[in-house]
Structure formats: C-alpha cells, structure tokens
Write a protein that holds these residues in place. Structure first.
Motif, PDB file in Angstrom:
ATOM      1  N   ARG A 443       0.828  -1.219   0.000  1.00 22.23           N
ATOM      2  CA  ARG A 443       0.000   0.000   0.000  1.00 22.23           C
ATOM      3  C   ARG A 443       0.859   1.265   0.000  1.00 22.23           C
ATOM      4  N   LEU A 444       1.975   1.216   0.742  1.00 21.51           N
ATOM      5  CA  LEU A 444       2.704   2.454   1.006  1.00 21.51           C
ATOM      6  C   LEU A 444       4.143   2.477   0.491  1.00 21.51           C
ATOM      7  N   GLY A 445       4.606   1.351  -0.086  1.00 18.02           N
ATOM      8  CA  GLY A 445       6.028   1.254  -0.448  1.00 18.02           C
ATOM      9  C   GLY A 445       6.453   2.168  -1.589  1.00 18.02           C
ATOM     10  N   GLY A 446       5.514   2.613  -2.412  1.00 20.75           N
ATOM     11  CA  GLY A 446       5.856   3.470  -3.560  1.00 20.75           C
ATOM     12  C   GLY A 446       6.150   2.612  -4.776  1.00 20.75           C
ATOM     13  N   SER A 447       5.664   3.060  -5.958  1.00 16.64           N
ATOM     14  CA  SER A 447       5.709   2.164  -7.118  1.00 16.64           C
ATOM     15  C   SER A 447       7.129   1.865  -7.580  1.00 16.64           C
ATOM     16  N   ALA A 448       8.034   2.815  -7.517  1.00 19.54           N
ATOM     17  CA  ALA A 448       9.399   2.553  -8.005  1.00 19.54           C
ATOM     18  C   ALA A 448      10.060   1.464  -7.156  1.00 19.54           C
ATOM     19  N   ARG A 449       9.926   1.590  -5.832  1.00 15.92           N
ATOM     20  CA  ARG A 449      10.522   0.582  -4.949  1.00 15.92           C
ATOM     21  C   ARG A 449       9.907  -0.796  -5.220  1.00 15.92           C
ATOM     22  N   LEU A 450       8.574  -0.823  -5.292  1.00 11.77           N
ATOM     23  CA  LEU A 450       7.903  -2.117  -5.436  1.00 11.77           C
ATOM     24  C   LEU A 450       8.237  -2.766  -6.778  1.00 11.77           C
ATOM     25  N   GLN A 451       8.281  -1.958  -7.830  1.00 13.66           N
ATOM     26  CA  GLN A 451       8.612  -2.520  -9.152  1.00 13.66           C
ATOM     27  C   GLN A 451      10.015  -3.088  -9.164  1.00 13.66           C
ATOM     28  N   ALA A 452      10.947  -2.351  -8.570  1.00 11.43           N
ATOM     29  CA  ALA A 452      12.337  -2.826  -8.553  1.00 11.43           C
ATOM     30  C   ALA A 452      12.446  -4.109  -7.719  1.00 11.43           C
ATOM     31  N   MET A 453      11.769  -4.141  -6.585  1.00  8.45           N
ATOM     32  CA  MET A 453      11.821  -5.343  -5.748  1.00  8.45           C
ATOM     33  C   MET A 453      11.256  -6.552  -6.494  1.00  8.45           C
ATOM     34  N   ARG A 454      10.135  -6.344  -7.169  1.00  7.10           N
ATOM     35  CA  ARG A 454       9.521  -7.456  -7.915  1.00  7.10           C
ATOM     36  C   ARG A 454      10.423  -7.925  -9.061  1.00  7.10           C
ATOM     37  N   ALA A 455      11.073  -6.955  -9.724  1.00  4.28           N
ATOM     38  CA  ALA A 455      11.943  -7.320 -10.849  1.00  4.28           C
ATOM     39  C   ALA A 455      13.139  -8.134 -10.345  1.00  4.28           C
ATOM     40  N   ALA A 459      13.848 -11.994 -11.345  1.00  2.40           N
ATOM     41  CA  ALA A 459      15.086 -12.353 -12.052  1.00  2.40           C
ATOM     42  C   ALA A 459      15.835 -13.467 -11.324  1.00  2.40           C
ATOM     43  N   LEU A 460      15.890 -13.385 -10.013  1.00  2.45           N
ATOM     44  CA  LEU A 460      16.698 -14.356  -9.266  1.00  2.45           C
ATOM     45  C   LEU A 460      15.914 -15.604  -8.886  1.00  2.45           C
ATOM     46  N   ASP A 461      14.614 -15.462  -8.751  1.00  5.72           N
ATOM     47  CA  ASP A 461      13.793 -16.589  -8.292  1.00  5.72           C
ATOM     48  C   ASP A 461      12.564 -16.712  -9.194  1.00  5.72           C
ATOM     49  N   PRO A 462      12.791 -17.051 -10.477  1.00  6.25           N
ATOM     50  CA  PRO A 462      11.683 -16.986 -11.443  1.00  6.25           C
ATOM     51  C   PRO A 462      10.517 -17.911 -11.092  1.00  6.25           C
ATOM     52  N   HIS A 463      10.791 -18.996 -10.358  1.00  3.42           N
ATOM     53  CA  HIS A 463       9.689 -19.907 -10.017  1.00  3.42           C
ATOM     54  C   HIS A 463       9.051 -19.558  -8.679  1.00  3.42           C
ATOM     55  N   GLY A 464       9.560 -18.504  -8.039  1.00  4.95           N
ATOM     56  CA  GLY A 464       8.959 -18.044  -6.779  1.00  4.95           C
ATOM     57  C   GLY A 464       8.993 -19.085  -5.673  1.00  4.95           C
ATOM     58  N   ILE A 465      10.107 -19.807  -5.570  1.00  9.12           N
ATOM     59  CA  ILE A 465      10.156 -20.874  -4.546  1.00  9.12           C
ATOM     60  C   ILE A 465      10.755 -20.401  -3.219  1.00  9.12           C
ATOM     61  N   MET A 466      11.434 -19.240  -3.209  1.00 11.24           N
ATOM     62  CA  MET A 466      12.128 -18.851  -1.990  1.00 11.24           C
ATOM     63  C   MET A 466      11.238 -18.006  -1.070  1.00 11.24           C
ATOM     64  N   ASN A 467      10.883 -18.566   0.036  1.00 12.28           N
ATOM     65  CA  ASN A 467      10.072 -17.904   1.059  1.00 12.28           C
ATOM     66  C   ASN A 467       8.912 -17.093   0.470  1.00 12.28           C
ATOM     67  N   PRO A 468       8.036 -17.765  -0.259  1.00 11.33           N
ATOM     68  CA  PRO A 468       6.929 -17.023  -0.907  1.00 11.33           C
ATOM     69  C   PRO A 468       6.012 -16.376   0.128  1.00 11.33           C
ATOM     70  N   GLY A 469       5.408 -15.301  -0.270  1.00 10.15           N
ATOM     71  CA  GLY A 469       4.448 -14.623   0.628  1.00 10.15           C
ATOM     72  C   GLY A 469       5.119 -13.756   1.672  1.00 10.15           C
ATOM     73  N   LYS A 470       6.437 -13.534   1.527  1.00 12.37           N
ATOM     74  CA  LYS A 470       7.164 -12.666   2.469  1.00 12.37           C
ATOM     75  C   LYS A 470       7.869 -11.541   1.689  1.00 12.37           C
ATOM     76  N   LEU A 471       7.995 -10.452   2.309  1.00 15.50           N
ATOM     77  CA  LEU A 471       8.774  -9.288   1.872  1.00 15.50           C
ATOM     78  C   LEU A 471       8.364  -8.645   0.547  1.00 15.50           C
ATOM     79  N   VAL A 472       8.193  -9.446  -0.510  1.00 17.34           N
ATOM     80  CA  VAL A 472       7.931  -8.848  -1.825  1.00 17.34           C
ATOM     81  C   VAL A 472       6.445  -8.969  -2.164  1.00 17.34           C
ATOM     82  N   PRO A 473       5.703  -7.856  -2.152  1.00 17.79           N
ATOM     83  CA  PRO A 473       4.272  -7.944  -2.468  1.00 17.79           C
ATOM     84  C   PRO A 473       4.069  -8.338  -3.922  1.00 17.79           C
ATOM     85  N   LEU A 474       3.104  -9.198  -4.177  1.00 17.88           N
ATOM     86  CA  LEU A 474       2.783  -9.581  -5.551  1.00 17.88           C
ATOM     87  C   LEU A 474       2.199  -8.370  -6.271  1.00 17.88           C
TER      88      LEU A 474
END
Ligand code: MLT
Ligand code: ZN
Length: 475
Positions: A443-455, A459-474
């Motif tokens: 909600r509050l992280g700001g789009s630039a931060r969130l986009q970079a985090m998601r990218a 890039a590093l975890d394309p299958h989303g297997i590492m600790n899903p549902g934490k830190l990086v909002p979908l």
C-alpha cells in the motif's frame, strides 16, 4: 503434471538421513508457529541440513520440482518471516544444525559463522579472544546469524555500530537455482558492480539462503557505565544525546527511550523489577557508555556530563549503576517492555523510523492524533531514539479483549503507517516485512521501490520458490 512432492520427499530423505529430515507432525509443530503465536503454518517436511553442499542440493531439487522453501533460524521473527503459509505445500528449511564457528581471528577482527550459530554463542566465543560482536538484542539466546543477516537486524547497539548491514563482511549463500554464491572474502573494497552481499542482507530468504557470514568484531569492553535518566520530553532526551556525544566522543553505545507508562507496565508485570529513580518522570532514558582497555573509565565521563546536564535543567534526575548487577537490572527493565505490554493486554505494534532529529516531534504529534482518533487508546513509544526508531505501540482501551486485534487494530495500524509515511519515514525500521507488514508495504512502499523489488525477485527466483508470501508484495 503429477504431484512432484512424494518423489521429492523421497530424494530429500535419502540425501539428508534421519537427522536432517522429518515429516513428523509433532517434531515440526513448534517450528510451524511464530514465537508470538500469531501465524500458524504447515509444511510437508522439515529439512535440517548439516553443510552448505546439502543446502545447495536441497534448493536445486526444490527448484526442479517447483516446491517452495521457507528458511528458518531461531524462529524469533517479529513479523512472521520464518513461518510457512497454511497451504502445506512448502518445505521448512531449518538452518539450526549448521551452527559451527568456522573461524575466529582477533588479528583480522573477524568471525566466520555458519547460519545456524546462535548470537549469544558468538558473543561468548568472541569474548574468549578479547573481542566482541557488537550487535545484541533481546532474543540473543535464540536468534541465529542467518536470521540476523536475513532480516538486517538492529537492536540496542545500533547507535554506535550500525545494523547488520554494517557488520557483515562477507556472505556465503545458496541462490534459488541451487548455485553457490561464494562471497566470504572480507574485502573492504570491491567494485564488481551490484552488491550481492547487501542484496542478501535483509532479503528475508526471498532471493537465496544465507549459509554462512563473516562478521566484524570490535575490541572487548573493558568497562561499561549504565545510567538511568529522567527527562521531561523526547526533545530533551535527544538534546542530551548530542551533548553526550560532544563530551564523550563515541563512548555512548545505547540510548534507549522508556516512557513512564512502559516503566509502570514493567514494574507491574515483571517480578523483581524496581524503579531506578525515586521520582516519577514522564520519560526515562537508559544510557550505556563503554571504554576499551587503557581508556579512562566511562563512569566518570558520564557522571560529569550528566551532572552538567542536570545543572542546566536539561534532565530532571539521573543515577549511574554502582555494580554490574544493577546495570543488568536497568537493562532488564528495558528488555522487558514488550513482555510486560503483552501481559497487560492487546496492543497494535509498530516499528517506525523517521529522521533522528524529527523523532521527538513525530512522537508528540502522532501520539496526540492517534489518541484523539481512537478514544481510549494509549500510546507507548519506546526504544531506539538515537537511531530515529521507536516501537510506537498503541494499547487497546482498558478492558478490551483479544478480539480488539482483529476488529480494531488494523484501522489503528494503517492510520499510524499513514502518519509515518507522510513524515517521510519507514513502516519497518528493524523488524522486517515478513508476512505481517506485506500488505502495508504494498500500500505504502511506492511504485518505483515495489517494481524494482519485484523485478529483482523475478530475475533471481523466477519460479517463486524462496520464502513465498514474504517481503515482496505480488503485483
Ligand atoms: C525492542 O526493541 O524491544 C524490540 O525490537 C521490540 C519488540 O520486542 O516488540
Ligand atoms: Zn527494537
């Protein structure tokens, strides 16, 4: 596609043997709930590797099977960061068996620890060679090095030594495809581009599993002085800190704010605690100053500066612990605030930071706005004033039951997070995001931060297997 889990579990069980593999519900149960009892998860098995190559094999097999992994250290996350989701489709990766101190070098001021080593054990090991690892926190008896690295932990000594980001000299980690990042060389200068070490610090296991870290040591404390000081307001406290820094150089290591209400809660709920000062003060500060061997005692330095501060009316009263036992008693009050608050009733907890100089005004204004917007609530803002970080906890109106958490706390939390965001601050200063703050970050992280985090995550975890549902909002 058929369910890959049974075959994967068979392979992992063969790889790790009975010490490293269990699917027994009773054995797993304590590790599937966070220490505050807020998050209850499920896992198909718990894996406890004994060496880095086993972690690499686990991650490679899980990546091939697209099965999620939730890394866990001491299970003392403040934000549900190490608890799997409820689906039961993940594997819990306990790092606790990897608890060796690989090397300890007083010459290089460096300790290389495996991820599962407990913080208090590192403190003890460093003391033997007259060094210390300067980061400490309430859960030092259970928190592991891997967890501290992965959450960029803070604690009560950040004022002088910084968070984990400033103390980690090297990292070894298994990346989401099972490859090994060998970054343990403690290079002071290294300009090979993106800093993977810093990326892994505070990543909460979402882009790899930290298996070992090289940590900076500093000289052991020869002598410490611990003071308890009464002041009228946080602004006076901060002015005192700046004055002490001028007078004592970098001797002040801890500068912790304790409001009167927090002290009262501790005195009520924690057996054996006593108020350090005779009178009651709206705000108190716990100060620790230290000196290495051969330097003048910090007690005299602190006593002189506090005496002058008293004369000019900056502080109301002060006492310096006369023994180690008394110093410990002062610290016990500070470290028991959360426990006392927990015993007293429900509260909406926050871990906020703003620029250091802005914190006194933030505390004053935000307290007034929260208490008038939510009648009956009472704010307790305590903690790391010198770092611009307080735990701004909002206690439920007297007599509220456990349902307050579900019904009322979310509104309070978003109100407080809006205030800190408007003030240019952070909704997570030192506890991390985990699952608890995920929606608020979205909600509050700001789009630039969130986009970079998601990218980065993609890039590093394309299958989303590492600790899903934490830190990086979908998205
Ligand atoms: C503390 O500083 O005491 C902790 O970070 C806050 C907590 O336990 O909630
Ligand atoms: Zn804290």
């Amino acid at each position: 596609m058929s369910n890959p889990m049974p075959q994967l579990l068979e392979k992992l069980s063969a790889l790790l043997g009975p010490k490293g593999f269990t699917a027994d519900e009773g054995e797993m149960a304590p590790w599937l709930v966070d220490w505050r009892g807020r998050y209850h998860g499920a896992a198909a098995a718990m894996l406890s590797p004994a060496a880095t190559h086993e972690v690499a094999d686990i991650v490679r097999l899980c990546a091939e099977a697209r099965v999620p992994i939730v890394p866990q250290g001491g299970n003392s996350s403040m934000v549900g960061g190490a608890t799997p989701g409820e689906e039961g489709d993940a594997l819990l990766l306990s790092m606790r068996r990897m608890n060796r101190l690989r090397s300890l070098s007083p010459e290089d001021n460096l300790a290389t620890c495996e991820a599962g080593m407990i913080l208090a054990d590192l403190h003890d090991a460093a003391a033997i060679v007259k060094r210390r690892f300067p980061l400490t926190l309430g859960s030092k008896g259970s928190a592991t090095i891997g967890g501290l690295v992965s959450t960029n932990a803070g604690g009560t000594q950040v004022l002088r030594f910084g968070t984990m980001r400033g103390l980690v000299m090297g990292i070894e980690a298994v990346l989401p495809d099972g490859s090994l990042y060998e970054g343990l060389a403690p290079l002071k200068k290294d300009n090979r581009g993106y800093d993977l070490r810093q990326l892994l610090i505070g990543a909460e296991g979402t882009v790899g599993v930290v298996t070992a870290a090289g940590l900076k040591l500093v000289p052991a404390i020869h002598e410490r002085a611990v003071a308890w000081v009464g002041v009228s307001a946080p602004a006076a406290a901060l002015a005192l800190l700046r004055r002490l820094e001028e007078k004592t150089g970098d001797a002040v290591e801890s500068f912790e704010l304790v409001p009167r209400a927090a002290l009262d809660l501790v005195l009520t709920h924690i057996p054996g605690t006593r108020a350090p000062l005779a009178g009651a003060h709206e705000w108190n500060i716990l100060i620790e100053a230290v000196a290495p061997e051969g330097a003048p005692g910090p007690g005299d330095l602190l006593a002189g500066s506090l005496g002058q501060a008293l004369e000019v009316g900056l502080i109301q009263d002060a006492t310096i612990a006369v023994s180690e036992a008394q110093a410990e008693a002062f610290w016990r009050i500070r470290d028991s605030i959360s426990e006392a608050e927990q015993k007293d009733g429900p509260a909406a907890k926050h871990d906020l930071s703003v620029e250091v100089a802005g914190m006194p005004d933030f505390i004053r204004d935000a307290t007034q706005r929260v208490e008038s917007r939510f009648p009956g609530t009472r704010v307790i803002a305590f903690g790391h004033l010198g770092d611009g970080n307080v735990h701004f906890n909002v206690r439920a109106p007297a007599g509220s039951g456990g349902e307050w958490h579900k019904q009322d706390a979310p509104g309070v939390i978003s109100f407080v997070h809006d205030l800190v965001t408007q003030a240019g601050g952070s909704i997570s200063a030192e506890h991390g995001i985990g699952q608890m703050r995920l929606q608020e970050l979205a909600r509050l992280g700001g789009s630039a931060r969130l986009q970079a985090m998601r990218a980065i995550k993609q890039a590093l975890d394309p299958h989303g297997i590492m600790n899903p549902g934490k830190l990086v909002p979908l998205a």
